[in-house]
Design a protein around this motif. Sequence first.
Motif, PDB file in Angstrom:
ATOM      1  N   ALA A  64     111.094  10.113  23.096  1.00 40.08           N
ATOM      2  CA  ALA A  64     111.844  11.308  24.023  1.00 40.08           C
ATOM      3  C   ALA A  64     111.319  13.254  22.780  1.00 40.08           C
ATOM      4  N   ASP A  65     110.818  14.267  23.800  1.00 41.76           N
ATOM      5  CA  ASP A  65     111.453  15.512  23.349  1.00 41.76           C
ATOM      6  C   ASP A  65     112.631  15.256  23.090  1.00 41.76           C
ATOM      7  N   PHE A  66     113.029  16.188  21.893  1.00 41.71           N
ATOM      8  CA  PHE A  66     114.087  16.282  21.217  1.00 41.71           C
ATOM      9  C   PHE A  66     114.750  17.391  20.881  1.00 41.71           C
ATOM     10  N   PHE A  67     116.663  17.998  21.088  1.00 45.86           N
ATOM     11  CA  PHE A  67     116.121  19.216  20.001  1.00 45.86           C
ATOM     12  C   PHE A  67     116.317  18.858  18.704  1.00 45.86           C
ATOM     13  N   GLY A  68     115.323  18.975  18.321  1.00 49.32           N
ATOM     14  CA  GLY A  68     115.558  19.012  16.453  1.00 49.32           C
ATOM     15  C   GLY A  68     115.638  19.762  15.333  1.00 49.32           C
ATOM     16  N   TRP A  69     115.633  19.512  14.527  1.00 52.99           N
ATOM     17  CA  TRP A  69     115.459  20.273  13.383  1.00 52.99           C
ATOM     18  C   TRP A  69     114.237  21.292  13.690  1.00 52.99           C
ATOM     19  N   ALA A  70     113.196  21.281  14.107  1.00 58.07           N
ATOM     20  CA  ALA A  70     111.988  21.864  14.273  1.00 58.07           C
ATOM     21  C   ALA A  70     112.721  23.380  15.075  1.00 58.07           C
ATOM     22  N   TYR A  71     113.902  22.261  16.445  1.00 57.88           N
ATOM     23  CA  TYR A  71     114.052  23.384  17.734  1.00 57.88           C
ATOM     24  C   TYR A  71     115.943  24.313  16.591  1.00 57.88           C
ATOM     25  N   GLY A  72     116.400  23.407  15.824  1.00 57.54           N
ATOM     26  CA  GLY A  72     117.105  24.032  15.835  1.00 57.54           C
ATOM     27  C   GLY A  72     117.915  25.210  14.472  1.00 57.54           C
ATOM     28  N   LEU A  73     116.555  24.423  13.949  1.00 59.64           N
ATOM     29  CA  LEU A  73     117.259  25.941  12.826  1.00 59.64           C
ATOM     30  C   LEU A  73     116.775  27.372  12.654  1.00 59.64           C
ATOM     31  N   PRO A  74     115.306  27.323  13.607  1.00 57.24           N
ATOM     32  CA  PRO A  74     115.229  28.515  14.306  1.00 57.24           C
ATOM     33  C   PRO A  74     116.468  29.617  15.532  1.00 57.24           C
ATOM     34  N   ALA A  75     117.637  28.226  15.616  1.00 54.89           N
ATOM     35  CA  ALA A  75     118.079  28.564  17.460  1.00 54.89           C
ATOM     36  C   ALA A  75     119.494  29.048  16.016  1.00 54.89           C
ATOM     37  N   ALA A  76     119.679  27.628  14.790  1.00 56.45           N
ATOM     38  CA  ALA A  76     120.704  28.610  14.237  1.00 56.45           C
ATOM     39  C   ALA A  76     120.999  29.667  13.211  1.00 56.45           C
ATOM     40  N   ALA A  77     119.437  30.261  12.791  1.00 59.30           N
ATOM     41  CA  ALA A  77     119.320  31.226  12.280  1.00 59.30           C
ATOM     42  C   ALA A  77     119.051  32.647  12.920  1.00 59.30           C
ATOM     43  N   ALA A  78     119.064  32.253  14.582  1.00 63.51           N
ATOM     44  CA  ALA A  78     118.880  33.380  15.414  1.00 63.51           C
ATOM     45  C   ALA A  78     120.550  34.261  15.343  1.00 63.51           C
ATOM     46  N   ALA A  79     120.982  32.464  16.056  1.00 60.10           N
ATOM     47  CA  ALA A  79     122.682  33.061  16.571  1.00 60.10           C
ATOM     48  C   ALA A  79     123.147  33.661  15.076  1.00 60.10           C
ATOM     49  N   LEU A  80     123.118  33.080  13.754  1.00 62.32           N
ATOM     50  CA  LEU A  80     123.511  33.897  12.516  1.00 62.32           C
ATOM     51  C   LEU A  80     123.182  35.359  12.924  1.00 62.32           C
ATOM     52  N   VAL A  81     121.789  35.670  12.813  1.00 62.84           N
ATOM     53  CA  VAL A  81     121.844  37.057  12.793  1.00 62.84           C
ATOM     54  C   VAL A  81     121.981  37.739  13.919  1.00 62.84           C
ATOM     55  N   LEU A  82     122.479  36.769  15.121  1.00 65.24           N
ATOM     56  CA  LEU A  82     122.937  37.759  16.212  1.00 65.24           C
ATOM     57  C   LEU A  82     124.525  38.386  15.653  1.00 65.24           C
ATOM     58  N   LEU A  83     125.250  36.975  15.077  1.00 66.77           N
ATOM     59  CA  LEU A  83     126.283  37.520  14.657  1.00 66.77           C
ATOM     60  C   LEU A  83     126.527  38.619  14.219  1.00 66.77           C
ATOM     61  N   VAL A  84     125.176  38.579  12.773  1.00 68.95           N
ATOM     62  CA  VAL A  84     125.756  40.303  12.118  1.00 68.95           C
ATOM     63  C   VAL A  84     125.633  40.712  13.089  1.00 68.95           C
ATOM     64  N   LEU A  85     124.807  41.286  13.757  1.00 70.99           N
ATOM     65  CA  LEU A  85     124.776  42.155  14.460  1.00 70.99           C
ATOM     66  C   LEU A  85     126.013  42.622  15.028  1.00 70.99           C
TER      67      LEU A  85
END
Lengths: 310, 112
Positions: A176-197
């Motif tokens: 089943a399609d899942f929120f794995g590393w392939a989606y999670g890592l870009p999301a986490a990276a974007a969240a960190l960029v958002l935090l910095v901004l």
Amino acid sequence: MFMLAMLCEVLPVVAALSVVAVLAVPLWREKLPRPVRLDGSSRPDAAARWTLASGAALLVLFAVTVTVMRFHRIRLGGQDYSWWRYSIPLLAACLVLLVVAVLLVSYRRQPAEPVAPTHPRTWRSFTGTSQLWLFGSCAFALILFVAFAGSASSPDDEGRYRWLVIDTGATGGMVADFFGWAYGLPAAAAALVLLVLTVLVLHLNAVRPFFTPNSVGAEEASRSAFSYMVVCFGAGAVLLTLARALNTASSAAGVSLASEGYSFDTTLAAASPWLLGLSYLVQFFALFLLMTVVAVAVRRPQPQAATVHG
Amino acid sequence: MAEYSAEQIAAHFRGLILSGRMGAGDRLPTVRQTARDLGVAVTTAAKAYRALESSGFVVTKGAAGTRVAAQPSVLPGVVLGHVRDAVAEAQKSGISESDLLNAVQAVWRDRP
């Protein structure tokens, strides 16, 4: 289940009504920061507030669109893998904050009458500790869930961790399609960029020089209101992403496979209803925060004289 | 609008320290912030900070920034109390800051 699906459909409306209800009660309304009317030619505050509020409104619209699409079983980005599928609200939020940062930097004006500083002003100067905790907890929750879901995910044929597998042993299995590393890592990276901004915008908001000694009180009130909006906006975007991730994880975890008279569940089957309930709660809170940003922006600014300190 | 000189900037911070508005260990704004707020060059603000440091009012410790020195020469508490009382009384009576300062200067000059 149908009731929950219906709830999902009407959630943005519920969140909107809640914000309206909050604003309708004077006691609660007074708790929201109220922007201050400043001399338009001297400060970019109003433009920055409206940029942020427009971004928040767009994110709310995005959340509603995705919810409706999900209800009709249409996936954002199609069936193929798109790394940005879950990161898109965070990336949009980053873009909005970048625009706000450019606005604050490019709107520099020499003070009409310099105000000698009496203490250092930093990104924390106009932001309450509770607001920082709010944003920090949201980002931490997203990163924690990325780690949790990532560790439960399995790779597809191309090695991208985006599946949740039901292993039935010898009889084969299903994915089943899942929120794995392939989606999670870009999301986490974007969240960190958002935090910095977010920190950058809070810093730029704080270090601007005051225009005149008489406007210090009003400008401080305006900066506090703006900082509040920035934190709510960032936290709202992070929670929106977390809600979608929880929802996807819940759907995948709830899949079961009937084979040769047996029923096979995923390893996360027991958590599925909890994840679903949590996703609705998180989405409600995200929409509430984003609408609060809009609500603060549309409040009638108070006259400058009311905030000037003696 | 007259531009602030390094001496005026140093006098501003000296006043804050002497009046007790900045205590020992309190952090001063960064040189860059002071320059930006006052609309002066960074070198002018830095010159003021160096003057404060050389007169023992502040200490600069790398990343810790510039802080008020542990024992800067401050006004005696009695004098500071009178100053505060005078300011409070003036504010209550609607007297402006400049009027009060003019009065203090006049009294100072009248003393033998």
